[in-house]
Design an enzyme around this catalytic site. Structure first.
Site, PDB file in Angstrom:
ATOM      1  N   VAL A  14       0.835  -1.211   0.000  1.00  0.00           N
ATOM      2  CA  VAL A  14       0.000   0.000   0.000  1.00  0.00           C
ATOM      3  C   VAL A  14       0.873   1.266   0.000  1.00  0.00           C
ATOM      4  CG1 VAL A  14      -1.859   1.228   1.184  1.00  0.00           C
ATOM      5  CG2 VAL A  14      -1.822  -1.278   1.190  1.00  0.00           C
ATOM      6  N   ASP A 201     -10.247 -10.298   9.391  1.00  0.00           N
ATOM      7  CA  ASP A 201     -10.112  -9.057   8.626  1.00  0.00           C
ATOM      8  C   ASP A 201     -11.499  -8.523   8.237  1.00  0.00           C
ATOM      9  OD1 ASP A 201      -8.380  -7.177   6.908  1.00  0.00           O
ATOM     10  OD2 ASP A 201      -9.745  -8.039   5.430  1.00  0.00           O
ATOM     11  N   LYS A 205     -13.460  -4.977   9.338  1.00  0.00           N
ATOM     12  CA  LYS A 205     -14.102  -4.042   8.397  1.00  0.00           C
ATOM     13  C   LYS A 205     -15.587  -3.870   8.717  1.00  0.00           C
ATOM     14  CE  LYS A 205     -10.776  -5.198   4.777  1.00  0.00           C
ATOM     15  NZ  LYS A 205     -10.429  -6.221   3.778  1.00  0.00           N
TER      16      LYS A 205
HETATM   17  P1  NDP Z   1       3.279  -4.706   3.675  1.00  0.00           P
HETATM   18  O1  NDP Z   1       3.745  -5.790   4.560  1.00  0.00           O
HETATM   19  O2  NDP Z   1       3.385  -4.881   2.206  1.00  0.00           O
HETATM   20  O3  NDP Z   1       4.001  -3.347   4.059  1.00  0.00           O
HETATM   21  C1  NDP Z   1       4.271  -2.971   5.384  1.00  0.00           C
HETATM   22  C2  NDP Z   1       5.368  -1.953   5.369  1.00  0.00           C
HETATM   23  O4  NDP Z   1       5.633  -1.517   6.691  1.00  0.00           O
HETATM   24  C3  NDP Z   1       6.708  -2.477   4.816  1.00  0.00           C
HETATM   25  O5  NDP Z   1       7.261  -1.533   3.956  1.00  0.00           O
HETATM   26  C4  NDP Z   1       7.577  -2.663   6.064  1.00  0.00           C
HETATM   27  O6  NDP Z   1       8.970  -2.449   5.823  1.00  0.00           O
HETATM   28  C5  NDP Z   1       7.035  -1.539   6.912  1.00  0.00           C
HETATM   29  N1  NDP Z   1       7.272  -1.762   8.332  1.00  0.00           N
HETATM   30  C6  NDP Z   1       6.925  -2.836   9.070  1.00  0.00           C
HETATM   31  N2  NDP Z   1       7.287  -2.658  10.355  1.00  0.00           N
HETATM   32  C7  NDP Z   1       7.888  -1.448  10.410  1.00  0.00           C
HETATM   33  C8  NDP Z   1       8.479  -0.698  11.430  1.00  0.00           C
HETATM   34  N3  NDP Z   1       8.519  -1.151  12.684  1.00  0.00           N
HETATM   35  N4  NDP Z   1       8.989   0.495  11.131  1.00  0.00           N
HETATM   36  C9  NDP Z   1       8.953   0.990   9.870  1.00  0.00           C
HETATM   37  N5  NDP Z   1       8.386   0.320   8.847  1.00  0.00           N
HETATM   38  C10 NDP Z   1       7.857  -0.871   9.118  1.00  0.00           C
HETATM   39  O7  NDP Z   1       1.763  -4.402   4.092  1.00  0.00           O
HETATM   40  P2  NDP Z   1       0.608  -3.804   3.178  1.00  0.00           P
HETATM   41  O8  NDP Z   1       1.095  -2.649   2.427  1.00  0.00           O
HETATM   42  O9  NDP Z   1      -0.069  -4.904   2.473  1.00  0.00           O
HETATM   43  O10 NDP Z   1      -0.427  -3.334   4.319  1.00  0.00           O
HETATM   44  C11 NDP Z   1      -0.259  -2.141   5.013  1.00  0.00           C
HETATM   45  C12 NDP Z   1      -1.571  -1.791   5.699  1.00  0.00           C
HETATM   46  O11 NDP Z   1      -2.586  -1.614   4.723  1.00  0.00           O
HETATM   47  C13 NDP Z   1      -2.108  -2.888   6.633  1.00  0.00           C
HETATM   48  O12 NDP Z   1      -2.783  -2.268   7.708  1.00  0.00           O
HETATM   49  C14 NDP Z   1      -3.110  -3.629   5.763  1.00  0.00           C
HETATM   50  O13 NDP Z   1      -4.100  -4.277   6.495  1.00  0.00           O
HETATM   51  C15 NDP Z   1      -3.691  -2.475   4.972  1.00  0.00           C
HETATM   52  N6  NDP Z   1      -4.314  -2.807   3.707  1.00  0.00           N
HETATM   53  C16 NDP Z   1      -3.655  -3.598   2.810  1.00  0.00           C
HETATM   54  C17 NDP Z   1      -4.193  -3.828   1.564  1.00  0.00           C
HETATM   55  C18 NDP Z   1      -3.498  -4.664   0.560  1.00  0.00           C
HETATM   56  O14 NDP Z   1      -4.062  -4.890  -0.522  1.00  0.00           O
HETATM   57  N7  NDP Z   1      -2.301  -5.140   0.818  1.00  0.00           N
HETATM   58  C19 NDP Z   1      -5.488  -3.242   1.192  1.00  0.00           C
HETATM   59  C20 NDP Z   1      -6.097  -2.414   2.204  1.00  0.00           C
HETATM   60  C21 NDP Z   1      -5.515  -2.215   3.411  1.00  0.00           C
HETATM   61  P3  NDP Z   1       9.817  -3.419   4.882  1.00  0.00           P
HETATM   62  O15 NDP Z   1       9.192  -3.284   3.507  1.00  0.00           O
HETATM   63  O16 NDP Z   1      11.184  -2.905   4.921  1.00  0.00           O
HETATM   64  O17 NDP Z   1       9.639  -4.801   5.437  1.00  0.00           O
HETATM   65  N1  HSE Z   2      -6.106  -8.623   3.161  1.00  0.00           N
HETATM   66  C1  HSE Z   2      -7.117  -7.712   2.783  1.00  0.00           C
HETATM   67  C2  HSE Z   2      -8.029  -8.373   1.781  1.00  0.00           C
HETATM   68  C3  HSE Z   2      -6.534  -6.470   2.207  1.00  0.00           C
HETATM   69  O1  HSE Z   2      -7.631  -9.364   1.170  1.00  0.00           O
HETATM   70  O2  HSE Z   2      -9.161  -7.909   1.604  1.00  0.00           O
HETATM   71  C4  HSE Z   2      -7.561  -5.393   1.919  1.00  0.00           C
HETATM   72  O3  HSE Z   2      -8.104  -4.895   3.089  1.00  0.00           O
END
Ligand code: NDP
Ligand code: HSE
Length: 436
Positions: A14, A201, A205
């Site tokens: 994201v 999850d 929501k």
């Molecule tokens: P990812 O695991 O892809 O990304 C998480 C990011 O956070 C990574 O870049 C990671 O770093 C970083 N991170 C983790 N811990 C730390 C820390 N302690 N300090 C600094 N950076 C940190 O997750 P997503 O992008 O998939 O999800 C992010 C949020 O969005 C979640 O809350 C998820 O539920 C929500 N979400 C996700 C969707 C999706 O389609 N994936 C859709 C809608 C909501 P590094 O990359 O270096 O490991």
């Molecule tokens: N893990 C979640 C899903 C990401 O698959 O719907 C979006 O919130």
């Protein structure tokens, strides 16, 4: 006007998608927001990792506090996930007077009441459109577009990973674990994918949707939650023979006794549009007393669809910066001091129809015993099919659809039917909603 400075916590699916959209559409976004919006800082855990976005021009750090405590940053985007350390990060950002945009449904569902109270004290906004149904602007639709309505119920496919798994299993006969691994590789799944497949999850929501629909505090612990791991191919096929699809739904319904909040596999008539929402797509059907049913459809997960919602929130925050904090759109749609104390019903008090599948000995009187038990509990049968036994089996599968009944009565009837000496194994029970 001075550009708005944004700090991004998390550069994964994201976060990376958000950086890409904010950079690529910068000119269009500035025309909409009335100000330039620039990402000046971003954080990730491992700065050597390959990213899906170009971080040129952005100061990187491994410590989110560098961003949260930077007086130059106006808006913090929390795109890390989880409800532990991140809660403190968000509260610190709020205490520092920063607006926050998050995609984190677990954080909002579990700690939203506290977070919004602190945000209101500080006069800052916490925006969370991306937390529900990925790119679909469902929060905005309910909070603003439907604000003249009394919302009666809503039902949604609100987990993209789960819907992707069910679709691939049904259409291509693929294996559960194999499709889940693909959903993880595509960045759809949660860090802990049991959140997706066990319905947690979706329950996060649904908690959020129910609050903005009915004006109640966030109460995640009251959501009845069942995942998709128990759905069998057999039930999918029988449901289809009866004209239904099995979808994993989040349902919130206002009844005279209280509010039902439930997440579970559900049979829905195949002619409903929502029954045909496949893959990673999500859809939410909302019934308002004035407008009737409205349906919202789109990508439920993935980098840029989710970024679309994050960026829209950033623009909303920028547009609202000049408005009096008292007169902004309330976080949970209703004024904070006007949230209602409506009871949330336990599962025994849910009212729904059912699909039942049981295996029974092929003897006269077996079906009569089963239907008698249902009748004793005042449960009417809508349809009944008796199948041929599968090869090498002596028990015959009996499939029934019932009319709407109280879950408490169904629990009692199922216990009695399972105790019949002619019935073998557990009854497969899936709730059925006509969504009419
Ligand atoms: P990812 O695991 O892809 O990304 C998480 C990011 O956070 C990574 O870049 C990671 O770093 C970083 N991170 C983790 N811990 C730390 C820390 N302690 N300090 C600094 N950076 C940190 O997750 P997503 O992008 O998939 O999800 C992010 C949020 O969005 C979640 O809350 C998820 O539920 C929500 N979400 C996700 C969707 C999706 O389609 N994936 C859709 C809608 C909501 P590094 O990359 O270096 O490991
Ligand atoms: N893990 C979640 C899903 C990401 O698959 O719907 C979006 O919130």
């Amino acid at each position: 006007m001075k550009p708005i400075k944004v700090g991004v916590l998390g550069l994964g699916t994201v976060g990376g998608g958000t950086v890409n959209v904010l950079k690529r559409n910068a000119a269009e976004i500035a025309r909409r927001a009335g100000r330039e919006i620039i990402i000046t800082r971003a954080s990730a855990k491992d700065l050597t990792k390959q990213r899906i976005c170009d971080t040129q021009g952005i100061i990187l750090t491994t410590d989110p506090l560098d961003i949260i405590n930077d007086p130059e940053i106006d808006i913090v985007l929390e795109l890390i996930g989880g409800a532990g350390a991140v809660k403190d990060m968000v509260l610190t950002a709020i205490a520092n007077g920063k607006h926050v945009v998050t995609a984190n449904k677990s954080l909002i569902a579990l700690h939203g009441n506290e977070i919004f109270a602190k945000a209101s004290e500080q006069g800052v906004i916490v925006a969370f459109e991306a937390a529900v149904a990925g790119g679909i602007p469902i929060i905005k639709a309910i909070r603003e577009g439907l604000s003249g309505n009394r919302i009666q119920w809503l039902a949604g496919i609100i987990n993209g990973t789960g819907n992707f798994i069910l679709t691939e299993m049904r259409d291509k006969g693929r294996d559960f674990a194999d499709v889940l691994a693909e959903a993880q590789a595509l960045g759809y799944a949660e860090a802990d994918p049991t959140f997706d497949v066990e319905g947690i999850d979706a329950a996060h929501k649904l908690t959020i949707l129910a609050s903005i629909a009915f004006g109640i505090p966030l109460q995640f612990d009251k959501v009845y939650t069942e995942g998709i791991t128990q759905i069998t191919r057999t039930d999918v096929e029988y449901a289809e023979q009866l004209g239904y699809r099995i979808k994993h739904l989040g349902i919130a319904r206002q009844t005279p006794e209280g509010i039902e909040l439930r997440v579970h596999p559900t049979l829905i008539p195949e002619r409903r549009l929502i029954a045909n929402v496949d893959g990673v797509k999500n859809a939410v059907l909302v019934e308002g007393d004035a407008v009737g049913p409205t349906l919202y459809y789109g990508a439920g997960a993935g980098a840029e669809p989710t970024a679309s919602a994050v960026v829209a929130d950033v623009i909303d925050v920028v547009r609202a910066l000049t408005s009096d904090p008292e007169n902004r759109v309330p976080h949970l749609a209703f004024q904070a001091d006007a949230l209602a104390d409506i009871p949330l019903l336990s599962s025994e008090r849910f009212k729904t129809a059912y699909y039942l599948r049981l295996n029974a000995e092929d003897k006269p009187g077996v079906l009569a015993d089963v239907t008698r038990i249902l009748a004793v509990h005042n449960i009417s049968i809508e349809a009944i099919i008796q199948k041929e036994p599968s090869q090498g089996e002596t028990a015959i599968p009996i499939i029934m659809l019932t009319q709407v009944t109280l879950e408490q009565k169904m629990n009692a009837a199922i216990a009695e039917i399972e105790a019949l000496p002619t019935v073998t194994g557990k009854i497969s029970r899936i709730r059925l909603e006509t969504l009419g």
